[in-house]
Design a protein around this motif. Structure first.
Motif, PDB file in Angstrom:
ATOM      1  N   PRO A  74       2.707  -7.951  -5.650  1.00  0.00           N
ATOM      2  CA  PRO A  74       3.979  -7.936  -4.722  1.00  0.00           C
ATOM      3  C   PRO A  74       4.890  -7.343  -5.209  1.00  0.00           C
ATOM      4  CG  PRO A  74       3.106 -10.081  -5.182  1.00  0.00           C
ATOM      5  CD  PRO A  74       2.489  -9.321  -6.237  1.00  0.00           C
ATOM      6  N   ASP A  75       5.151  -7.129  -6.540  1.00  0.00           N
ATOM      7  CA  ASP A  75       6.209  -6.249  -6.984  1.00  0.00           C
ATOM      8  C   ASP A  75       6.113  -5.081  -7.740  1.00  0.00           C
ATOM      9  OD1 ASP A  75       8.485  -8.515  -7.138  1.00  0.00           O
ATOM     10  OD2 ASP A  75       6.541  -9.533  -8.005  1.00  0.00           O
ATOM     11  N   THR A  76       4.760  -4.632  -7.177  1.00  0.00           N
ATOM     12  CA  THR A  76       4.141  -3.246  -7.629  1.00  0.00           C
ATOM     13  C   THR A  76       4.686  -2.829  -9.195  1.00  0.00           C
ATOM     14  OG1 THR A  76       5.072  -2.756  -5.450  1.00  0.00           O
ATOM     15  CG2 THR A  76       4.029  -1.016  -6.443  1.00  0.00           C
ATOM     16  N   CYS A  77       4.168  -3.624 -10.058  1.00  0.00           N
ATOM     17  CA  CYS A  77       4.495  -3.325 -11.355  1.00  0.00           C
ATOM     18  C   CYS A  77       3.350  -2.802 -11.995  1.00  0.00           C
ATOM     19  CB  CYS A  77       5.189  -4.573 -12.120  1.00  0.00           C
ATOM     20  SG  CYS A  77       4.174  -6.081 -11.972  1.00  0.00           S
ATOM     21  N   ILE A  78       2.160  -2.670 -11.656  1.00  0.00           N
ATOM     22  CA  ILE A  78       1.014  -2.166 -12.246  1.00  0.00           C
ATOM     23  C   ILE A  78       0.868  -0.713 -11.904  1.00  0.00           C
ATOM     24  CG2 ILE A  78      -1.618  -2.728 -12.462  1.00  0.00           C
ATOM     25  CD1 ILE A  78      -1.024  -5.487 -11.946  1.00  0.00           C
ATOM     26  N   THR A  79       0.225   0.004 -12.858  1.00  0.00           N
ATOM     27  CA  THR A  79       0.097   1.294 -12.671  1.00  0.00           C
ATOM     28  C   THR A  79      -1.467   1.405 -13.381  1.00  0.00           C
ATOM     29  OG1 THR A  79       2.311   2.011 -13.349  1.00  0.00           O
ATOM     30  CG2 THR A  79       0.669   3.718 -13.227  1.00  0.00           C
TER      31      THR A  79
ATOM     32  N   PRO B  13       4.674   3.518  -5.025  1.00  0.00           N
ATOM     33  CA  PRO B  13       4.959   4.432  -3.867  1.00  0.00           C
ATOM     34  C   PRO B  13       6.244   4.789  -4.511  1.00  0.00           C
ATOM     35  CG  PRO B  13       4.244   2.534  -2.878  1.00  0.00           C
ATOM     36  CD  PRO B  13       4.486   2.076  -4.380  1.00  0.00           C
ATOM     37  N   ALA B  14       6.564   6.190  -4.148  1.00  0.00           N
ATOM     38  CA  ALA B  14       7.943   6.846  -4.432  1.00  0.00           C
ATOM     39  C   ALA B  14       9.010   6.527  -3.467  1.00  0.00           C
ATOM     40  CB  ALA B  14       7.578   8.417  -4.024  1.00  0.00           C
TER      41      ALA B  14
ATOM     42  N   HIS C   6       6.279  -4.575   2.122  1.00  0.00           N
ATOM     43  CA  HIS C   6       7.166  -3.579   1.900  1.00  0.00           C
ATOM     44  C   HIS C   6       6.410  -2.326   1.101  1.00  0.00           C
ATOM     45  CE1 HIS C   6      10.389  -6.249   2.956  1.00  0.00           C
ATOM     46  NE2 HIS C   6      11.209  -6.173   1.984  1.00  0.00           N
ATOM     47  N   LYS C   7       5.587  -2.802   0.215  1.00  0.00           N
ATOM     48  CA  LYS C   7       4.925  -1.663  -0.581  1.00  0.00           C
ATOM     49  C   LYS C   7       3.907  -0.846   0.591  1.00  0.00           C
ATOM     50  CE  LYS C   7       1.368  -3.010  -3.116  1.00  0.00           C
ATOM     51  NZ  LYS C   7       0.875  -3.572  -4.165  1.00  0.00           N
ATOM     52  N   LEU C   8       3.183  -1.619   1.453  1.00  0.00           N
ATOM     53  CA  LEU C   8       2.446  -0.970   2.706  1.00  0.00           C
ATOM     54  C   LEU C   8       3.285  -0.041   3.329  1.00  0.00           C
ATOM     55  CD1 LEU C   8      -0.061  -3.612   3.417  1.00  0.00           C
ATOM     56  CD2 LEU C   8      -0.203  -1.766   1.858  1.00  0.00           C
ATOM     57  N   LEU C   9       4.399  -0.614   3.930  1.00  0.00           N
ATOM     58  CA  LEU C   9       5.311   0.294   4.513  1.00  0.00           C
ATOM     59  C   LEU C   9       5.669   1.643   3.960  1.00  0.00           C
ATOM     60  CD1 LEU C   9       7.730  -2.313   6.085  1.00  0.00           C
ATOM     61  CD2 LEU C   9       6.666  -0.729   7.358  1.00  0.00           C
TER      62      LEU C   9
ATOM     63  N   ASN D 283       6.274  -5.091 -17.849  1.00  0.00           N
ATOM     64  CA  ASN D 283       6.490  -6.474 -18.419  1.00  0.00           C
ATOM     65  C   ASN D 283       7.749  -7.069 -17.773  1.00  0.00           C
ATOM     66  OD1 ASN D 283       4.134  -6.191 -19.675  1.00  0.00           O
ATOM     67  ND2 ASN D 283       5.298  -6.150 -21.880  1.00  0.00           N
ATOM     68  N   GLU D 284       8.952  -6.065 -17.807  1.00  0.00           N
ATOM     69  CA  GLU D 284      10.277  -6.866 -17.176  1.00  0.00           C
ATOM     70  C   GLU D 284      10.093  -7.123 -15.840  1.00  0.00           C
ATOM     71  OE1 GLU D 284      12.785  -8.169 -18.952  1.00  0.00           O
ATOM     72  OE2 GLU D 284      11.498  -8.081 -20.738  1.00  0.00           O
ATOM     73  N   GLU D 285       9.280  -6.056 -14.962  1.00  0.00           N
ATOM     74  CA  GLU D 285       9.209  -6.265 -13.427  1.00  0.00           C
ATOM     75  C   GLU D 285       8.286  -7.632 -13.178  1.00  0.00           C
ATOM     76  OE1 GLU D 285      10.648  -4.446 -10.859  1.00  0.00           O
ATOM     77  OE2 GLU D 285      12.080  -4.044 -12.530  1.00  0.00           O
TER      78      GLU D 285
END
Lengths: 266, 74
Positions: B63-68, A17-18, A37-40, B12-14
């Motif tokens: 949880p770390d949003t490192c996947i696109t 998310p941006a 956090h991501k959902l927020l 990979n780093e995240e």
């Protein structure tokens, strides 16, 4: 088709998310805080309220939340986030105010603040992340720790005679007249996460519509202090936390309607 | 029914190697790398790229949003 052909901006279906900053979160691997956090960030982005949202971050693991979501934040003293948020909400009625608190912050030291803020029906959102333990300080017993659960300060398991009973704070809050939407969610599977996002979105919408306090509990894991792998911690949570902290909506109405509270049965 | 092919890109780093995406994947696409990143975590990678359907479950649970995630309909 080659991988390089698929990996193309026009085929994008999911990206960060941006509103989430590029700062690497300090949370342990697999921590539920990251998902919340991501959902927020997604909900604030979807509702288009980045410019007028003010978050109040707690003391606890989420103390650095202001580094991760690109909105205005205020740090509060331990447990006092609802009191600070009350001041912000009353002096800035055009803003959307939310607090982000853990169980040690909200259900222990901040019980007075949260109960009275909810009872007054302040127009704000409360995100309550309940993992049943004090994560940041090393896994001590929290008010929400389950009976028999092993923590650093209850090495033989929580005993009702010595340590008292676990506190269902969300059930208490659902009975207060000032609250409009009270729900309990979790973030262990993709389905649960999508459901949780809808709940957070609804809570923010209720705050925008000035319906009173919205309260979203997220039952979550603390794999590091539970001494499990992230995957095992999720299984443990479903097995042990859900029978006591039953997920679902406890109250969905407008302010001043305490009769709409419905106890959840397992 | 139209066939769908997907692909995921892991930063990979995240990545902290928690393994939640490996369990969330319905197609058993992801695995944890034997190699580690600069912070010592066994980061996730596509061990079985042909099976990916681009459902974005892995990115949702990360949880770390490192996947696109990318997806193409054929």
């Amino acid at each position: 088709m080659e991988l390089a052909d698929i990996i193309n901006p026009k085929n994008l279906v999911y990206e960060k998310p941006a509103l989430l900053t590029s700062t690497t979160m300090h949370y342990c691997p697999g921590c539920s805080h990251g998902v919340v956090h991501k959902l927020l960030a997604e909900v604030i982005e979807d509702l288009g309220i980045q410019e007028k949202t003010i978050g109040v971050s707690p003391v606890g693991c989420a103390v650095f939340a202001y580094n991760y979501i690109d909105i205005d934040w205020q740090e509060a003293a331990h447990g006092r986030a609802p009191a600070v948020a009350t001041g912000i909400a009353r002096t800035n009625p055009d803003k959307v105010v939310f607090t982000y608190q853990g169980d040690g912050d909200l259900a222990s030291i901040g019980t007075a603040e949260i109960l009275h803020a909810c009872n007054r029906g302040e127009d704000m959102v409360v995100i309550f992340v309940n993992n049943g333990i004090y994560g940041m300080t090393g896994g001590q017993m929290a008010p929400t720790t389950l009976l028999g659960q092993i923590t650093a300060t209850t090495p033989t398991g929580r005993d009702a005679g010595r340590n008292g009973y676990p506190l269902k704070i969300t059930e208490l809050i659902a009975q207060l007249s000032g609250t409009s939407y009270v729900t309990r969610q979790s973030v262990q599977t993709p389905a649960a996460i999508r459901k949780c996002k809808k709940a957070i979105s609804k809570a923010f919408q209720a705050a925008i519509d000035k319906k009173g306090t919205s309260f979203v509990e997220v039952v979550s894991t603390c794999n590091m202090n539970w001494k499990m792998t992230p995957v095992k911690a999720n299984e443990w949570m479903v097995e042990n936390m859900f029978p006591f902290y039953v997920p679902g909506d406890l109250k969905d109405s407008s302010k001043n309607n305490p009769e709409s509270y419905t106890p959840l049965k397992n | 029914m139209a066939k769908v092919i997907g692909a995921v890109v892991v930063d990979n780093e995240e990545c902290k190697g928690c393994g939640l995406c490996v369990v969330a994947c319905p197609q058993d696409v992801l695995g944890q790398n034997k190699q580690v990143n600069s912070r010592g975590y066994h980061y996730s990678f596509m061990k079985n790229p042909e099976a990916c359907i681009g459902c974005s479950n892995c990115a949702t649970v990360c949880p770390d949003t490192c996947i696109t995630v990318y997806r193409v309909k054929l």
